[in-house]
Design a protein around this motif. Structure first.
Motif, PDB file in Angstrom:
ATOM      1  N   ASN A 225     -19.949 -11.170 -25.112  1.00  0.00           N
ATOM      2  CA  ASN A 225     -18.605 -10.667 -24.377  1.00  0.00           C
ATOM      3  C   ASN A 225     -18.780  -9.228 -24.279  1.00  0.00           C
ATOM      4  O   ASN A 225     -18.011  -8.682 -23.270  1.00  0.00           O
ATOM      5  N   GLY A 226     -19.721  -8.381 -24.781  1.00  0.00           N
ATOM      6  CA  GLY A 226     -20.234  -7.022 -24.484  1.00  0.00           C
ATOM      7  C   GLY A 226     -19.426  -6.223 -25.705  1.00  0.00           C
ATOM      8  O   GLY A 226     -19.700  -4.934 -25.664  1.00  0.00           O
ATOM      9  N   ARG A 227     -18.562  -6.789 -26.480  1.00  0.00           N
ATOM     10  CA  ARG A 227     -17.783  -5.859 -27.307  1.00  0.00           C
ATOM     11  C   ARG A 227     -18.782  -5.602 -28.397  1.00  0.00           C
ATOM     12  O   ARG A 227     -19.941  -6.386 -28.979  1.00  0.00           O
ATOM     13  N   GLU A 228     -18.481  -4.183 -29.024  1.00  0.00           N
ATOM     14  CA  GLU A 228     -19.430  -3.571 -30.047  1.00  0.00           C
ATOM     15  C   GLU A 228     -18.575  -3.480 -31.206  1.00  0.00           C
ATOM     16  O   GLU A 228     -17.435  -2.896 -30.869  1.00  0.00           O
ATOM     17  N   ILE A 229     -19.064  -3.818 -32.315  1.00  0.00           N
ATOM     18  CA  ILE A 229     -18.380  -3.533 -33.684  1.00  0.00           C
ATOM     19  C   ILE A 229     -19.237  -2.889 -34.627  1.00  0.00           C
ATOM     20  O   ILE A 229     -20.248  -3.146 -34.746  1.00  0.00           O
TER      21      ILE A 229
END
Length: 448
Positions: A225-229
């Motif tokens: 979903n494009g989220r970076e962690i």
């Protein structure tokens, strides 16, 4: 240099050890040797608990006391080639072993998912090698943000255990809509998810890891979903692949599930070569389809069949199919599954009826240490024969799921389970008047 072993076992895990010890029982006059390619193995099911629960990783070492006791020679070397015509095995150190009967217990290799950057430093596949695991544990304990990829039994148990390490944030990513999706229906999977969240684990279901970020070492991940962690390290808990290279190079057939093809007596297409454990193909108990089950309990059951049938078949020692009896433990909560779930039975086209029961594991329920118990049984609608079951609750559920597994193996009906005769005690079991498995069978019978 040629060396002779009447029976040669390749593989030093539970399947290999049990094969050799069983062979000694049935063939006491044969020379038996076991070859393993790591100096010190580990108890596979105990690997997650090497991170926090055990005082030292060494407490999870796999003992060879049974091999010594049974006068079984242990060889530390790697088998690299089988010559079936000459019945020899060549090793990495250029030793050659002659066999009469050969048992392959070569296990599995950890699966690496196709993710960009997955080869960076700080990504830890799970190998069953004490030296490798000790180094991995040191690296993971120094991390602040740990990601576990895979929400099956391995991933869930790692998430539960790593969350016990001080000052560590734990993320668990699973591509399926819920955890434990291959072994439990949704209402049981939710119990596992809530237990992990209560321990502070960030559960990311229906989530794909697209890329591992960082220059050489893991620094973070990017999701679909494009989220970076930001993460410091990654544990791969996505299961394993049968280690069949040795068998395939020798021309032995592989099954559709990619494990080594075996018959009901664990014989390969060569009658002098047997295969057991993760490297051997599995067929479902009810459908006979290939099934990717990799459990030490299944492996040791196969090992006892192979060890008994090396030189003469014992009909009672046949493998009637893989039931897949699982159990796991999350912060005091036990979940167990045996046979088909409601979802898997429907996918296979079975016409089914289910029975459920909710209760407690002691009586009266005011006794100290009481836990809730949830049971779900799946039956064939017309024959009434049990197809599978699931349990969730306290420690007693660890053996309750084994009772369900036995019921599946013996093809018991709901009527037989309704009239089950059981030992009960206030501190040890549910009340005999409302025993969960009996109540779930009664619930199903009312729907027949």
């Amino acid at each position: 240099m040629e060396q002779r072993a009447h029976i040669l076992v390749i593989g030093g895990g539970p399947a290999g050890i049990v094969s050799a010890v069983t062979a000694r029982k049935y063939y006491p006059d044969r020379r038996i040797s076991l070859m393993k390619d790591v100096e010190q193995g580990v108890i596979p099911c105990g690997i997650p608990y090497m991170f926090a629960s055990l005082k030292s990783p060494d407490e999870n070492k796999l003992s060879h006391a049974a091999l010594v006791k049974n006068n079984i020679e242990v060889i530390v070397d790697e088998a690299i080639h089988i010559n079936r015509q000459q019945r020899t095995v060549l090793t990495k150190t250029n030793q050659e072993y002659v066999y009469e009967k050969l048992i392959l217990a070569t296990g599995s290799l950890p699966t690496t998912p196709p993710i960009r950057g997955i080869d960076k430093k700080g990504v830890y596949p799970i190998y069953k090698d004490m030296a490798y695991l000790k180094n991995s544990i040191q690296g993971i304990r120094k991390s602040q943000n740990v990601l576990i990829i895979g929400g099956g039994f391995i991933g869930v148990e790692f998430a539960d255990e790593v969350s016990k390490i001080d000052n560590v944030n734990v993320y668990l990513a699973e591509i399926m809509p819920c955890l434990l999706a291959n072994s439990f229906d949704a209402e049981f999977a939710e119990i596992a998810e809530e237990a992990l969240k209560a321990e502070g684990v960030t559960v990311l279901t229906d989530t794909r890891v697209e890329q591992v970020l960082g220059s050489g070492k893991v620094e973070g991940i990017r999701l679909s979903n494009g989220r970076e962690i930001p993460v410091d390290c990654i544990i791969l808990g996505v299961g394993g692949t049968p280690n069949t290279r040795l068998a395939a190079d020798a021309g032995l057939d592989l099954g559709k599930g990619k494990g080594i093809w075996v018959d009901e007596y664990m014989r390969t297409t060569d009658p002098d070569i047997f295969a057991v454990g993760d490297c051997a193909g599995k067929r479902d108990f009810y459908t006979r389809k290939d099934t990717p089950v990799m459990l030490a309990s299944t492996a040791t059951a196969e090992a006892r069949i192979a060890g008994a049938n090396l030189y003469a078949l014992k009909v009672v020692r046949e493998n009637k199919g893989t039931i897949a009896v699982y159990s796991t433990y999350i912060d005091g909560r036990v979940l167990g599954s045996a046979g088909l779930t409601e979802n898997s039975a429907q996918r296979e086209g079975f016409e089914i009826v289910t029975g459920t029961s909710d209760g407690v594991d002691k009586h009266p329920p005011t006794l100290p240490g009481v836990s809730t118990v949830k049971v779900k049984l799946v039956f064939s609608k017309h024959s009434g024969i049990i197809l599978g079951g699931q349990v969730a609750g306290g420690i007693s559920c660890g053996e309750m799921v084994n009772l369900i597994g036995l019921a599946v193996q013996k093809r018991l009906s709901f009527a037989e389970l309704e009239t089950l005769q059981l030992a009960t005690h206030p501190y040890l079991t549910s009340a005999p008047t409302v025993y969960p498995i009996v109540r779930a069978a009664q619930d199903a019978s009312g729907k027949m």
